[in-house]
Design an enzyme around this catalytic site. Structure first.
Site, PDB file in Angstrom:
ATOM      1  N   GLU A   1       0.810  -1.218   0.000  1.00 54.29           N
ATOM      2  CA  GLU A   1       0.000   0.000   0.000  1.00 54.29           C
ATOM      3  C   GLU A   1       0.846   1.272   0.000  1.00 54.29           C
ATOM      4  OE1 GLU A   1      -0.513  -2.638   1.882  1.00 54.29           O
ATOM      5  OE2 GLU A   1      -2.594  -3.279   1.660  1.00 54.29           O
TER       6      GLU A   1
ATOM      7  N   PHE B   1     -11.029  -7.654  14.116  1.00 53.30           N
ATOM      8  CA  PHE B   1      -9.966  -8.079  13.214  1.00 53.30           C
ATOM      9  C   PHE B   1      -9.691  -6.988  12.176  1.00 53.30           C
ATOM     10  CE2 PHE B   1      -8.660 -10.339   9.262  1.00 53.30           C
ATOM     11  CZ  PHE B   1      -7.390 -10.668   9.699  1.00 53.30           C
ATOM     12  N   GLN B   2      -8.457  -6.628  12.040  1.00 57.27           N
ATOM     13  CA  GLN B   2      -8.003  -5.590  11.102  1.00 57.27           C
ATOM     14  C   GLN B   2      -8.668  -4.238  11.350  1.00 57.27           C
ATOM     15  OE1 GLN B   2      -7.999  -7.272   7.075  1.00 57.27           O
ATOM     16  NE2 GLN B   2      -5.938  -8.033   7.517  1.00 57.27           N
TER      17      GLN B   2
ATOM     18  N   LYS C   1     -17.479  -1.169   6.395  1.00 56.11           N
ATOM     19  CA  LYS C   1     -17.953  -2.121   5.397  1.00 56.11           C
ATOM     20  C   LYS C   1     -19.480  -2.116   5.293  1.00 56.11           C
ATOM     21  CE  LYS C   1     -17.000  -6.763   3.702  1.00 56.11           C
ATOM     22  NZ  LYS C   1     -16.369  -8.060   3.994  1.00 56.11           N
TER      23      LYS C   1
ATOM     24  N   MET D   1      24.445   8.910   1.354  1.00 53.95           N
ATOM     25  CA  MET D   1      24.233  10.161   2.071  1.00 53.95           C
ATOM     26  C   MET D   1      24.531   9.990   3.564  1.00 53.95           C
ATOM     27  SD  MET D   1      23.668  13.255   1.503  1.00 53.95           S
ATOM     28  CE  MET D   1      22.685  13.821   0.132  1.00 53.95           C
TER      29      MET D   1
END
Ligand SMILES: Cc1ncc(C[n+]2csc(CCOP(=O)(O)OP(=O)(O)O)c2C)c(N)n1
Ligand SMILES: [Mg+2]
Lengths: 171, 592
Positions: free
Chosen positions: B60, B122-123, B172, B490
């Site tokens: 993502e 969940f999640q 949802k 760097m």
């Protein structure tokens, strides 16, 4: 080149917000995230129909920081107005406190006497305690609490400052 | 919000259908995403239609950076779709990156159903809580009646004013619930009124100050790019009218053509000597769409001590944030420039020709220092040389450049020259390693025929290397040009200059064979190890129709110069070839 004026001053800001979810979290998150001070913060809905709330914040910082705070607050999407009551208007500032004092005898009499001279109201009494309600400027409440300390001060609950500009105009 | 909606007689749709319809009405054609349980109803709607192109990323964070590359290279809003919990948290780096660089994004996240919010389902994660400080605005949709309005408002907020990322968290159950649709035309928001036109008095004052300058410099930034192509045109016109020198931040490259003689190169920590000296010595600084970032100013109390400063910015909070300005103008750069040019012509402003010519003389002296010069080698590829060759061999093509973060990013900024805006995608404010590959993918999606090159470091590119699969799946011919110095260069440079050469964990140990890695992904791998073969290898890369990973093996210990060490002023830069042990105060060392 930085502004050389680094003197720290307290400012009272009135913030009119859309009363949407999380708006207080946005304001508080801004202060903690950017390291600004909050000395007092009050919030309540002031217009149920328009779903507007008013947040009053007392903060402190250099003039440059105060300007930043105002600009950053204005950037929050649901914030509709920010007014610096300390510079833009002559403002009335009030705070309410509930002060519990417990004691008997001389001290109890003295507590009551002091409360009268401060025009505090007794809102709860038992044989050994009072709860006083006191409204006024922050300094007045500070002074009252100080005087109650040796007289059996138990606990204090304060609202934080509500403020409004004098005169006919709205913010 | 709900009330207004139910007054309208509209057909009911499901929340997921509303999302898709709103995307259509917003003109969205591409969406970067990754599915999961909490966004399945939306994925179902994506399945049922054929106009919205979904690009399946592999992480993502990749979706967010790809959407950024898409947005930055087109001026449009980038859109991404991710699931709840880990999907949302994975997107956070990209959202923060977009906030720092003012990139318009709309990010749709799935959420557990309303009745489970707060139950550690969940999640589940507090997506609006987590993303509040890293978005311009965010929403948790609590009623399907609000969904259409929120969708349109999100696009409006993301793209107007100072652009930025907006998150819409949709539980949802709301994706399944039937609700009304409304079209985008009705969107307005009382509490959100982004400025457009600048105050004319301020612009007049600025014009007078500009005309009276003896040592002026334009200092421009990403705001010019964000104000659209027209802003770049107007900038060119105005800078041309004045005849003054111009420099730009990393984010603003391309707004003014690098081939123009008035161009001083980039300024700041790794900017050119002439740009930084002009900033330090100028008497009038004309800041257009830049924000006095610490990479630019160096030591604040020594920053351009003798100049009057004009600052044009659409965000009032950028003004007087760290640097005091004399003439602030809040407004959209394009509008302000338009008014400025008109006033300049009307009042027949004419600069002091003698003073300006003296000023150019001084600048020519600084130019002679040749601060981007480096020692060439015929046995080993110097990274600067590699970028120079890449530039020469690709400049006549329709080229877009993204970068990762590190020395290679600075060398790209110094040695690849941009003539047009929207051609340069780099992570400036956040400095996100792993930005370049997904950003190149997003750019290539927006410009399928163009040549898109990610100038990369071997360490950074591994952070989102999985997106090679995305490139291969969609046949995106992105070119990953790795300046492989086997170091987090760097970091190594700072350790050399500021930490006594103690190279703590900055060696890129156990690197993959990038050629084999490319092949494993089904792409082409090319390697160049000496300067003699470089041109041919680059040409081979440019002629390859599909995605390429180019392993350009460069010198390992090259430092990026010029450099203003932290806590130092513009006139204290170190140049290549100067003794490299820098005296930096403890205070300076504490800076990043
Ligand atoms: C996500 C992230 N982690 C850490 C850093 C700190 N950092 C800045 S540059 C750099 C090294 C980058 O190495 P490489 O990609 O090989 O580029 P080089 O400097 O060698 O060109 C690191 C670790 C960062 N910018 N981003
Ligand atoms: Mg490296």
């Amino acid at each position: 080149m930085m502004m050389n004026d680094q003197s720290i001053e307290a400012h009272t800001l009135s913030v009119l917000v859309e009363n949407s979810a999380g708006v207080l979290a946005r304001v508080i998150g801004l202060f903690s995230g950017r390291g600004y001070n909050i000395e007092s913060l009050t919030v309540a809905e002031v217009d149920g129909e328009a779903h507007m709330s008013r947040i009053t914040i007392v903060t402190s910082g250099s003039p440059m920081v105060i300007e930043q705070i105002k600009a950053q607050l204005s950037r929050i999407v649901p914030v509709s107005r920010v007014t610096d009551l300390t510079v833009e208007a002559e403002a009335i500032e009030r705070e309410m406190a509930l002060v519990k004092v417990a004691g008997t005898g001389e001290k109890r009499v003295e507590a009551l006497r002091v409360s009268e001279s401060f025009r505090a109201r007794v809102v709860d009494t038992t044989h050994e305690s009072f709860v006083f309600e006191l409204t006024g400027a922050k300094t007045k409440i500070d002074a009252f609490v100080q005087l109650m300390r040796p007289l059996g001060l138990k606990e204090v609950s304060r609202t934080g400052i509500a403020a409004i500009a004098r005169g006919p105009e709205a913010m | 919000m709900g009330k207004r909606m139910s007054d309208q007689k509209t057909d009911q749709m499901t929340g997921a259908e509303i999302v898709i319809k709103a995307l259509k009405d917003q003109g969205v054609e591409h969406i970067f995403g990754y599915p999961g349980g909490a966004v399945l109803p939306i994925y179902d709607e994506i399945f049922k239609q054929d106009w919205l192109h979904h690009i399946l990323v592999r992480h993502e964070q990749g979706a967010a950076h790809a959407a950024e590359g898409y947005a930055r290279s087109t001026g449009k809003c980038g859109v991404l779709l991710v699931t709840s919990g880990p999907g949302a948290t994975n997107a956070v780096t990209g959202l923060t990156d977009a906030l720092m660089d003012s990139i318009p994004l709309v990010c749709i996240t799935g959420q557990v159903p309303t009745h489970l919010i707060g139950s550690d389902a969940f999640q589940e994660c507090d997506t609006v809580g987590i993303t509040r400080p890293c978005t311009k605005h965010n929403y948790l949709v609590k009623s399907v009646d609000d969904l259409a309005e929120i969708m349109h408002e999100a696009f409006y907020i993301a793209t107007s004013g100072r652009p930025g990322p907006v998150v819409i968290d949709i539980p949802k159950d709301i994706q399944f619930a039937p609700g009304p649709y409304m079209s985008p035309e009705k969107i307005s928001k009382a509490s959100y009124q982004p400025p457009k036109k600048g105050d004319l008095n301020g612009i007049r004052e600025a014009a007078e100050l500009i005309a009276s300058a003896k040592k002026p410099v334009f200092y421009t930034g990403g705001g010019v790019i964000n104000a659209g192509q027209v802003a770049s045109k107007l900038l060119r016109e105005f800078v041309g009218l004045t005849g003054y020198p111009i420099t730009s931040t990393l984010m603003g490259l391309g707004a003014f053509p690098a081939s123009d003689n008035q161009w001083l190169g980039m300024l700041g920590m790794h900017g050119t000597y002439e740009a930084n000296m002009a900033m330090h010595d100028c008497d009038v600084m004309i800041n257009i769409g830049a924000r006095f970032d610490d990479r630019i100013t160096g030591r604040l109390d020594a920053f351009s001590p003798n100049s009057k400063k004009i600052h044009v910015d659409i965000d009032p909070s950028s003004i007087n944030k760290t640097v005091h300005v004399d003439v602030p103008i809040v407004g959209d750069v394009a509008h302000v420039l338009e008014d400025m040019i008109r006033i300049w012509k009307e009042t027949a402003c004419s600069p002091d020709k003698q003073a300006i010519s003296d000023w150019w003389q001084e600048i020519e002296g600084w130019r002679k220092v040749n601060s981007l010069g480096f020692e060439q080698s015929d046995t080993i590829i110097k990274p600067q040389y590699a970028v120079q060759r890449l530039y020469e061999l690709s400049k006549d093509k329709d080229v877009y450049i993204s970068t990762e973060v590190g020395q290679h990013q600075m060398w790209a900024a110094q040695h690849f020259h941009f003539e047009e805006p929207n051609r340069w995608m780099t992570s400036g404010g956040l400095g996100t390693m792993g930005y370049g590959l997904p950003a190149a993918i997003g750019t290539q999606i927006a410009h399928p025929e163009a040549l898109v090159i990610d100038i990369a470091g071997e360490a950074s590119v591994l952070m989102n290397m999985q997106e090679m699969s995305t490139a291969v799946q969609y046949n995106l011919p992105v070119k990953i040009f790795i300046l492989n110095n086997e170091y987090m260069g760097m970091v190594r440079q700072w350790q050399q200059l500021l930490h006594g050469g103690r190279y703590s964990h900055s060696y890129s140990e156990a690197l993959p064979d990038f050629v084999k890695l490319a092949e494993a992904y089904g792409a082409t791998g090319i390697r160049a190890t000496n300067p003699g073969e470089l041109d041919e290898a680059i040409t081979q890369m440019l002629d390859t129709p599909g995605p390429v990973i180019f392993d350009c093996v460069v010198s390992k210990d090259e430092n990026c110069f010029p450099m203003i060490p932290s806590g130092k002023a513009h006139n204290e830069m170190i140049l290549a070839g100067e003794p490299a042990d820098v005296e930096v105060s403890e205070e300076g060392k504490a800076l990043v």
